[in-house]
Design a protein around this motif. Structure first.
Motif, mmCIF file in Angstrom:
data_model
loop_
_atom_site.group_PDB
_atom_site.id
_atom_site.type_symbol
_atom_site.label_atom_id
_atom_site.label_comp_id
_atom_site.label_asym_id
_atom_site.label_seq_id
_atom_site.Cartn_x
_atom_site.Cartn_y
_atom_site.Cartn_z
ATOM 1 N N VAL A 273 0.865 -1.082 0.008
ATOM 2 C CA VAL A 273 -0.005 0.124 0.000
ATOM 3 C C VAL A 273 0.966 1.110 -0.068
ATOM 4 O O VAL A 273 1.673 1.440 0.899
ATOM 5 N N VAL A 274 0.935 1.973 -1.062
ATOM 6 C CA VAL A 274 1.782 2.962 -1.209
ATOM 7 C C VAL A 274 1.114 4.157 -1.745
ATOM 8 O O VAL A 274 0.256 4.215 -2.712
ATOM 9 N N ASN A 275 1.118 5.445 -1.242
ATOM 10 C CA ASN A 275 0.805 6.661 -2.258
ATOM 11 C C ASN A 275 2.003 7.536 -2.006
ATOM 12 O O ASN A 275 2.670 7.467 -1.359
ATOM 13 N N LEU A 276 2.325 8.418 -3.098
ATOM 14 C CA LEU A 276 3.418 9.083 -3.457
ATOM 15 C C LEU A 276 3.522 10.463 -2.829
ATOM 16 O O LEU A 276 2.557 10.901 -2.408
ATOM 17 N N TYR A 277 4.968 10.998 -2.670
ATOM 18 C CA TYR A 277 5.016 12.450 -2.377
ATOM 19 C C TYR A 277 4.200 13.050 -3.213
ATOM 20 O O TYR A 277 4.097 13.075 -4.412
ATOM 21 N N PRO A 278 3.478 14.245 -2.577
ATOM 22 C CA PRO A 278 2.689 15.113 -3.476
ATOM 23 C C PRO A 278 3.275 16.105 -4.382
ATOM 24 O O PRO A 278 3.395 17.239 -4.130
ATOM 25 N N PHE A 279 3.734 15.585 -5.300
ATOM 26 C CA PHE A 279 4.836 16.415 -6.347
ATOM 27 C C PHE A 279 3.682 17.509 -7.017
ATOM 28 O O PHE A 279 4.000 18.640 -6.699
ATOM 29 N N SER B 216 9.113 26.396 -3.805
ATOM 30 C CA SER B 216 10.382 26.796 -4.362
ATOM 31 C C SER B 216 10.702 25.637 -5.207
ATOM 32 O O SER B 216 10.322 24.347 -4.773
ATOM 33 N N PRO B 217 11.471 25.779 -6.191
ATOM 34 C CA PRO B 217 12.064 24.560 -7.093
ATOM 35 C C PRO B 217 12.604 23.484 -6.006
ATOM 36 O O PRO B 217 12.712 22.362 -6.461
ATOM 37 N N GLU B 218 13.383 24.000 -5.192
ATOM 38 C CA GLU B 218 14.014 22.780 -4.139
ATOM 39 C C GLU B 218 13.084 22.186 -3.586
ATOM 40 O O GLU B 218 13.232 20.723 -3.556
ATOM 41 N N ASP B 219 12.097 22.630 -3.059
ATOM 42 C CA ASP B 219 11.048 21.970 -2.514
ATOM 43 C C ASP B 219 10.276 20.738 -3.502
ATOM 44 O O ASP B 219 10.015 19.647 -3.034
ATOM 45 N N CYS B 220 9.862 21.499 -4.730
ATOM 46 C CA CYS B 220 9.542 20.533 -5.646
ATOM 47 C C CYS B 220 10.194 19.407 -5.755
ATOM 48 O O CYS B 220 9.928 18.181 -6.255
ATOM 49 N N VAL B 221 11.448 19.479 -6.221
ATOM 50 C CA VAL B 221 12.640 18.548 -6.366
ATOM 51 C C VAL B 221 12.503 17.525 -5.377
ATOM 52 O O VAL B 221 12.619 16.278 -5.530
ATOM 53 N N GLU B 222 12.729 17.884 -4.038
ATOM 54 C CA GLU B 222 12.543 17.126 -2.809
ATOM 55 C C GLU B 222 11.191 16.207 -2.938
ATOM 56 O O GLU B 222 11.038 15.084 -2.150
ATOM 57 N N ASN B 223 10.218 16.646 -3.406
ATOM 58 C CA ASN B 223 8.791 16.076 -3.383
ATOM 59 C C ASN B 223 8.744 14.940 -4.447
ATOM 60 O O ASN B 223 7.572 14.669 -4.935
ATOM 61 N N ILE B 224 9.651 14.983 -5.310
ATOM 62 C CA ILE B 224 9.787 13.789 -6.374
ATOM 63 C C ILE B 224 9.976 12.325 -5.601
ATOM 64 O O ILE B 224 11.258 12.039 -4.976
#
Ligand SMILES: NC(=O)c1ncn([C@@H]2O[C@H](COP(=O)(O)O)[C@@H](O)[C@H]2O)c1NC=O
Length: 522
Positions: free
Chosen positions: A106-112, A121-129
């Motif tokens: 059972v998985v759901n992914l980081y909320p990209f 911020s772009p850094e936060d977006c990347v971290e949420n991959i």
């Protein structure tokens, strides 16, 4: 394994960002005798509530590290997800390596997407991959012969039913795997599109705004009764961004393919106005658009434009439908009514009509800023045609000839200019009192469009104003309007014969404004 392919669920791996329903799921799985292994935050949520859980670190023998970038990326996890227990050599290897297999993931992914949408911020977006999540989902989906993979919290109740019934059968596991791959594909598409268009556009994209790569994923909504014609098959698919395909249907027969096409044209025509506006559409063209003090008045005026064509039309309003408007609408056979809402009394009135489809879609739902149109072998992409170019504001119009008009006439010209954007080219639109009185659309020359508009307007053409979606290539189309009694015209200008066209207006004493902006709709 039983005859029907059911595999009992004895061991589950759970790692979810969206913790909705997690406690209920964990509690019930434990009660059903399932051993639960979980990643950090998931394990903590379960353990804090008293649900026994094995931290994944205990399975891997490796700490969750690098800010969570490495948690489940370990052979002890992936072997447990990928080993095929129908192959004796895999079973033997599991035994040798002392690895226990998983039956349920059972998985759901980081909320990209949500992170990007929040303006982070772009850094936060990347971290949420998410990296480890998709890896597990894809592994379990590949090994659907052994493992059931669940990516949608809405399915937890059904999951529990299957677990209690003795496990998932093969057909279930295959369907879950299909959903899982659709989920990771959609996720990757969002990441790839963001990289190509926002985060790391190539030089062409930076200059043009069009990235090297673009993509979308769609999920099927309803299968439609048929397509544009009864011998064509059809379905509606939805992407994640919202819009008509996501409208809520409150009443009536199922939407048809042509209903969707016409309703989208109606939405486009009505929703962009600021004042209460109604558009009535037939075959993707307006047979009436009007604004009014309220929706009932706007509807009366839009309907009056062409009552013959309004029969069997599709109506869109940019304000909730009132009881008064509903009573008017109920008098005419109407296929669809789309609005941001319906007053209760309006619903009572309209629901008496068994078949009329009533749809709600919030006003200001952002029409896609980018439009896609498939062509054979590819796709055309353009920014949406909105009424926001400098030439769409009357203060930027050029008075080419005639007296500057009074405020009411100018308001009608502005209305006509806004409304013409919803008319298929070649388009000539006659307006009076903030309502269309004659629309000439879809002709292969502008003279015929002018004739059609004039014919539809009848006596109302006298003293009306006209908009033309593109320049007059010759004075002939304009002359039709002049001869019929139009007193002011707004058009883009830009023809090499503008001097002849303007001279014709001047001779007739007709005021002409040039916008410098064109609004073709093909
Ligand atoms: N790095 C990994 O090994 C890894 N394994 C699983 N995840 C994700 O971590 C999330 C769950 O984390 P937690 O249980 O700590 O809240 C899930 O969205 C899952 O998809 C990972 N995180 C990102 O890649």
């Amino acid at each position: 394994m039983t005859v029907e392919g059911r595999r009992p669920v004895k061991r589950a791996l759970i790692g979810v960002s969206d913790k909705t329903g997690l406690l209920e799921l964990g509690t019930a799985l434990h009660a059903a005798g399932v051993e639960i292994v979980s990643t950090g935050g998931t394990a903590k949520t379960l353990a804090d509530a008293g649900v026994p859980v094995t931290p994944v670190e205990q399975v891997t023998g490796f700490p969750e590290s690098f800010d969570g970038r490495v948690k489940t990326l370990h052979p002890r996890v992936h072997a447990g997800l990928l080993a095929d227990r129908d192959r004796p050599e895999h079973v033997e290897q599991l035994r040798e390596l002392d690895i226990a297999p998983f039956d349920l993931l059972v998985v759901n992914l980081y909320p990209f997407r949500e992170t990007v949408a929040s303006g982070a911020s772009p850094e936060d977006c990347v971290e949420n991959i998410d990296i480890g999540g998709p890896a597990m989902v894809r592994a379990a989906a590949k090994n659907h012969n052994n493992v059931a993979v669940v990516v949608d919290p809405d399915r937890y109740d059904w999951v529990l039913e299957q677990v209690r019934a003795g496990g998932f059968d093969l057909a279930d596991r295959k369907r879950l795997a299909a959903q899982a791959y659709a989920h990771t594909a959609s996720y990757d598409m969002a990441v790839a599109s963001w990289f190509a268009s926002v985060y790391a556009p190539d030089s062409t994209a930076a200059d043009s705004g069009f990235p090297d790569f673009t993509g979308g994923t769609w999920e099927r909504g309803d299968v439609l009764r048929y397509g544009e014609n009864p011998h064509q098959r059809a379905a509606v698919y939805r992407h994640w961004r919202g819009g008509l395909a996501h409208a809520e249907q409150l009443h009536g027969k199922a939407m048809s393919y042509n209903n969707y096409v016409d309703t989208d044209a109606a939405r486009r025509a009505a929703y962009d106005f600021e004042a209460p506006a109604v558009a009535i559409i037939k075959h993707a063209n307006p047979c009436g658009i009007a604004v009014g003090a309220d929706i009932a008045e706007a509807h009366r005026k839009a309907h009056a434009c062409d009552p013959v064509s309004a029969y069997g039309g599709v109506i869109a309003a940019n304000r909730p439908i009132t009881r008064e408007a509903a009573e008017q609408i109920a008098e005419v056979f109407t296929e669809v009514v789309l609005a941001p809402g319906f007053e209760d009394e309006a619903l009572d009135v309209l629901k008496r009509k068994k078949n009329v489809r009533l749809l709600t879609l919030p006003a200001l739902t952002d029409a896609d800023p980018i439009e896609f149109r498939p062509i054979s072998g590819g796709m055309l992409v353009q920014t949406a045609d909105r009424i926001d170019a400098p030439g769409d504001s009357p203060e930027n119009w050029t008075l080419a000839t005639g007296e500057a008009v009074d405020a009411d006439t100018l308001a009608d010209l502005v209305f006509a200019w806004r409304a013409i954007r919803a008319v298929k080219s070649n388009a000539i639109l006659l307006a009076s009192g903030q309502a269309t009185v004659g629309v000439g659309m879809g002709q292969v020359n502008r003279v015929d469009s002018a004739r059609l508009a004039v014919q539809r307007a009848g006596d109302r053409v006298k003293g009306s104003v006209a908009a033309s979606d593109a320049f007059f290539p010759f004075p002939d189309g304009l002359q039709v309007l002049i001869d019929a009694g139009v007193r002011a015209v707004v058009q883009p200008g830009g023809s090499i014969r503008d001097p002849e066209v303007i001279a014709a207006a001047e001779e007739a004493g007709v005021t002409m404004y040039l916008t410098g902006t064109r609004h073709f709709t093909h």
